[in-house]
Design a protein around this motif. Structure first.
Motif, PDB file in Angstrom:
ATOM      1  N   ASP A  10       0.864  -1.175   0.000  1.00  0.00           N
ATOM      2  CA  ASP A  10       0.000   0.000   0.000  1.00  0.00           C
ATOM      3  C   ASP A  10       0.904   1.229   0.000  1.00  0.00           C
ATOM      4  O   ASP A  10       1.370   1.678   1.042  1.00  0.00           O
ATOM      5  CB  ASP A  10      -0.890  -0.043   1.243  1.00  0.00           C
ATOM      6  CG  ASP A  10      -1.832   1.128   1.388  1.00  0.00           C
ATOM      7  OD1 ASP A  10      -1.763   2.077   0.584  1.00  0.00           O
ATOM      8  OD2 ASP A  10      -2.647   1.093   2.337  1.00  0.00           O
ATOM      9  N   ASN A  13       0.099   4.274   2.259  1.00  0.00           N
ATOM     10  CA  ASN A  13       0.273   4.017   3.681  1.00  0.00           C
ATOM     11  C   ASN A  13       1.746   3.941   4.058  1.00  0.00           C
ATOM     12  O   ASN A  13       2.163   4.494   5.080  1.00  0.00           O
ATOM     13  CB  ASN A  13      -0.467   2.735   4.058  1.00  0.00           C
ATOM     14  CG  ASN A  13      -0.605   2.570   5.540  1.00  0.00           C
ATOM     15  OD1 ASN A  13       0.216   1.892   6.145  1.00  0.00           O
ATOM     16  ND2 ASN A  13      -1.620   3.186   6.111  1.00  0.00           N
ATOM     17  N   SER A  82      -9.803   4.074  -5.597  1.00  0.00           N
ATOM     18  CA  SER A  82      -9.217   3.824  -4.280  1.00  0.00           C
ATOM     19  C   SER A  82      -8.104   2.787  -4.360  1.00  0.00           C
ATOM     20  O   SER A  82      -8.296   1.690  -4.902  1.00  0.00           O
ATOM     21  CB  SER A  82     -10.308   3.330  -3.323  1.00  0.00           C
ATOM     22  OG  SER A  82      -9.760   2.663  -2.218  1.00  0.00           O
ATOM     23  N   ASP A  84      -6.989   1.194  -1.807  1.00  0.00           N
ATOM     24  CA  ASP A  84      -7.432   0.090  -0.954  1.00  0.00           C
ATOM     25  C   ASP A  84      -8.296  -0.886  -1.740  1.00  0.00           C
ATOM     26  O   ASP A  84      -8.139  -2.107  -1.613  1.00  0.00           O
ATOM     27  CB  ASP A  84      -8.214   0.606   0.258  1.00  0.00           C
ATOM     28  CG  ASP A  84      -7.337   1.328   1.262  1.00  0.00           C
ATOM     29  OD1 ASP A  84      -6.110   1.462   1.037  1.00  0.00           O
ATOM     30  OD2 ASP A  84      -7.884   1.772   2.287  1.00  0.00           O
ATOM     31  N   ASP A  85      -9.215  -0.365  -2.548  1.00  0.00           N
ATOM     32  CA  ASP A  85     -10.075  -1.246  -3.341  1.00  0.00           C
ATOM     33  C   ASP A  85      -9.258  -2.067  -4.327  1.00  0.00           C
ATOM     34  O   ASP A  85      -9.521  -3.259  -4.523  1.00  0.00           O
ATOM     35  CB  ASP A  85     -11.141  -0.444  -4.094  1.00  0.00           C
ATOM     36  CG  ASP A  85     -12.201   0.138  -3.165  1.00  0.00           C
ATOM     37  OD1 ASP A  85     -12.284  -0.269  -1.976  1.00  0.00           O
ATOM     38  OD2 ASP A  85     -12.955   1.023  -3.625  1.00  0.00           O
ATOM     39  N   THR A 103       0.598  -2.822   5.007  1.00  0.00           N
ATOM     40  CA  THR A 103      -0.180  -1.630   5.322  1.00  0.00           C
ATOM     41  C   THR A 103      -0.410  -1.572   6.824  1.00  0.00           C
ATOM     42  O   THR A 103      -0.383  -2.592   7.502  1.00  0.00           O
ATOM     43  CB  THR A 103      -1.545  -1.623   4.597  1.00  0.00           C
ATOM     44  OG1 THR A 103      -2.180  -0.357   4.809  1.00  0.00           O
ATOM     45  CG2 THR A 103      -2.452  -2.743   5.085  1.00  0.00           C
ATOM     46  N   ASP A 105      -3.198   0.327   7.641  1.00  0.00           N
ATOM     47  CA  ASP A 105      -4.596   0.742   7.567  1.00  0.00           C
ATOM     48  C   ASP A 105      -5.489  -0.361   8.149  1.00  0.00           C
ATOM     49  O   ASP A 105      -5.571  -1.453   7.588  1.00  0.00           O
ATOM     50  CB  ASP A 105      -4.944   1.028   6.109  1.00  0.00           C
ATOM     51  CG  ASP A 105      -6.367   1.493   5.909  1.00  0.00           C
ATOM     52  OD1 ASP A 105      -7.302   0.758   6.285  1.00  0.00           O
ATOM     53  OD2 ASP A 105      -6.549   2.587   5.356  1.00  0.00           O
ATOM     54  N   LEU A 108      -8.334  -1.745   5.814  1.00  0.00           N
ATOM     55  CA  LEU A 108      -7.773  -2.544   4.734  1.00  0.00           C
ATOM     56  C   LEU A 108      -7.278  -3.881   5.272  1.00  0.00           C
ATOM     57  O   LEU A 108      -7.496  -4.922   4.650  1.00  0.00           O
ATOM     58  CB  LEU A 108      -6.644  -1.788   4.030  1.00  0.00           C
ATOM     59  CG  LEU A 108      -5.938  -2.534   2.905  1.00  0.00           C
ATOM     60  CD1 LEU A 108      -6.913  -2.986   1.824  1.00  0.00           C
ATOM     61  CD2 LEU A 108      -4.839  -1.662   2.310  1.00  0.00           C
ATOM     62  N   ARG A 111     -10.234  -6.126   5.641  1.00  0.00           N
ATOM     63  CA  ARG A 111     -10.764  -6.584   4.360  1.00  0.00           C
ATOM     64  C   ARG A 111      -9.915  -7.687   3.737  1.00  0.00           C
ATOM     65  O   ARG A 111     -10.451  -8.669   3.204  1.00  0.00           O
ATOM     66  CB  ARG A 111     -10.886  -5.407   3.399  1.00  0.00           C
ATOM     67  CG  ARG A 111     -11.953  -4.410   3.798  1.00  0.00           C
ATOM     68  CD  ARG A 111     -11.931  -3.156   2.939  1.00  0.00           C
ATOM     69  NE  ARG A 111     -12.337  -3.436   1.558  1.00  0.00           N
ATOM     70  CZ  ARG A 111     -12.199  -2.569   0.567  1.00  0.00           C
ATOM     71  NH1 ARG A 111     -11.661  -1.372   0.780  1.00  0.00           N
ATOM     72  NH2 ARG A 111     -12.589  -2.889  -0.657  1.00  0.00           N
TER      73      ARG A 111
END
Length: 127
Positions: A10, A13, A82, A84-85, A103, A105, A108, A111
């Motif tokens: 990421d 991040n 995004s 993240d997506d 990351t 996050d 995230l 997920r």
């Protein structure tokens, strides 16, 4: 099937984990992280000696960091929206491989672990 572990970084991040003025040049900061990752493709990640090498390293960039190019050892993916997506999509696209997402996050991390990926923080790639 590719057996090399997939390591997805990421970029936003990891870049943001060090207050070094990255916000003045997001693209340059992402390029510095990309270049830092190159030796890890063959040598492995510091602190994770059990992760088999070679690694497939993917740096996901977004926003002002779009336009960063891939280099030997590190593929750069520019998220259309995004970051993240896009990271979640990459994890989902490779269910039969070992996947590690770099990351800090929390959302995230939640997920991608739901999809079976492992996670580690930015210090793994940015000591």
């Amino acid at each position: 099937m590719d057996t090399a572990p997939l390591v997805i970084v990421d970029a936003a991040n990891v870049v943001g984990s060090v207050p070094d003025g990255w916000w003045r040049d997001r693209r340059g900061a992402a390029e510095r992280v990309r270049d830092l990752l190159v030796p890890y493709a063959e040598e492995g990640l510091p602190g994770l000696p059990d992760l088999p090498v070679p690694l497939e390293l993917v740096l996901v960039v977004e926003g002002g960091a779009r336009g960063v190019t891939s280099v030997p050892g590190v593929r750069v993916e520019a998220a259309p929206g995004s970051g993240d997506d896009r990271i979640v999509e990459l994890v989902a696209e490779h269910p039969d491989r070992a996947r590690l997402v770099v990351t800090a996050d929390r959302e995230l991390r939640r997920r991608v672990t739901e999809l079976g990926a492992e996670v580690t923080g930015p210090r793994t790639v940015r000591p």
